[in-house]
Design an enzyme around this catalytic site. Structure first.
Site, PDB file in Angstrom:
ATOM      1  CG  HIS A 137       3.034  -3.470   3.276  1.00 16.27           C
ATOM      2  ND1 HIS A 137       3.459  -4.197   2.189  1.00 16.27           N
ATOM      3  CD2 HIS A 137       1.842  -4.014   3.625  1.00 16.27           C
ATOM      4  CE1 HIS A 137       2.574  -5.119   1.893  1.00 16.27           C
ATOM      5  NE2 HIS A 137       1.588  -5.030   2.740  1.00 16.27           N
ATOM      6  CG  ASN A 159       6.969  -5.282   4.257  1.00  9.46           C
ATOM      7  OD1 ASN A 159       5.839  -4.922   4.583  1.00  9.46           O
ATOM      8  ND2 ASN A 159       7.416  -5.151   3.023  1.00  9.46           N
ATOM      9  CD  GLU A 174       6.025  -2.830  -0.035  1.00  9.90           C
ATOM     10  OE1 GLU A 174       5.890  -3.134   1.171  1.00  9.90           O
ATOM     11  OE2 GLU A 174       5.929  -3.664  -0.943  1.00  9.90           O
ATOM     12  CG  ASP A 193      -3.745  -0.960  -1.543  1.00 13.66           C
ATOM     13  OD1 ASP A 193      -4.848  -1.535  -1.614  1.00 13.66           O
ATOM     14  OD2 ASP A 193      -2.867  -1.305  -0.749  1.00 13.66           O
TER      15      ASP A 193
END
Ligand code: PGA
Length: 264
Positions: free
Chosen positions: A157, A155, A162, A86
């Site tokens: 990801h 979280n 996400e 990314d």
């Protein structure tokens, strides 16, 4: 089937479609050494491997181990190609906060990989959609990723996929969650400077890698690791999809493993 030993267990199904090995290390350093050994083994077996690489604080120690092995003449990157997961949107390559800069600084500048074989999505183009399509095509042309290294967000990801209502398939533009923006803000001088969007490989892109290596350390990752290994497979915990990948190795330190250790 779950087989729990002291520092190793595997989650597998009888048909061999699911095969996840979990290796628990006492410390971050030990975890990085073990993960680096697996990557080195990959390059020994296939010197022209396509490595999918990750940024973030977790892989830094692994990159340092790989650099040491290279300096000791035990690793050769001359035939390796890399594709990163990314990149932030709106930040140029030479910005110190860009993931391209991170990769140059933490790995590429210190080993013998030709820079032209290192790919990071371009987040500073105004043709983001084409960039995403081109990145998917690039991976396909390279013959796919042999080994994909992944960190994990608190979280759950992976890459910048996400938690959301469905698993995104391909490389795409993503709006970062507030908790991710806050976690990333530690690297920026003010909250306003933290990018709110990124380009990321999709979950489908990641799942096509032949081998996946997930690394996590620290108590802040304990719930994400628990949910990934034992919670429902759901796009609310994007990493949970890895339970359906046929070749995953998870390296964790004892803190990241603590919730699993408590409950099992
Ligand atoms: P970290 O980030 O390694 O900096 O904790 C991991 C991630 O968000 O994927």
């Amino acid at each position: 089937m779950l087989r729990l030993k002291k520092d190793f267990f595997s989650i597998a199904d009888r048909k061999g479609w699911i095969n996840m090995n979990v290796i628990v290390s006492k410390t971050y350093e030990e975890m990085c050494q073990k993960a680096a050994r697996l990557i080195a083994a990959q390059l020994t077996l296939k010197p022209d491997s396509v490595l999918g690489l990750a940024t973030g604080s977790t892989p830094i120690g692994i990159y340092q181990e790989l650099i040491c092995k290279y300096q000791e003449d035990r690793l050769d990157f001359s035939k390796v190609t890399t594709v990163n997961l990314d990149e932030y949107v709106g930040i140029s390559e030479d910005n110190e906060q860009s993931y391209r800069y991170f990769m140059n600084h933490n790995l590429f500048d210190h080993v013998n990989i030709p820079k032209k074989y290192t790919y990071v999505p371009n987040g500073s183009t105004d043709r983001i959609e084409e960039e995403c399509e081109d990145y998917e095509q690039l991976i396909e042309q390279l013959g796919g990723v042999d080994l994909q290294l992944l960190g994990i967000g608190g979280n759950g990801h992976i890459g910048f996929n996400e938690p959301c209502g469905e698993f995104p398939e391909y490389t795409h533009l993503v709006d970062l969650k507030q908790e991710t923006i806050e976690a990333n803000s530690r690297f920026f001088s003010s909250m306003d400077e933290v990018p709110k969007q990124a380009v990321t490989m999709g979950i489908g892109t990641i799942m096509q890698a032949k081998k996946v290596v997930l690394v996590a350390n620290g108590v802040g990752k304990a719930k994400a690791i628990y949910d990934t290994l034992f919670g429902p497979v759901t796009p609310n915990v994007p990493a949970s999809i890895l339970r359906f990948h046929p070749d995953v190795t998870v390296f964790v330190d004892e803190e990241a493993f603590s919730m699993v250790a408590q409950k099992h």
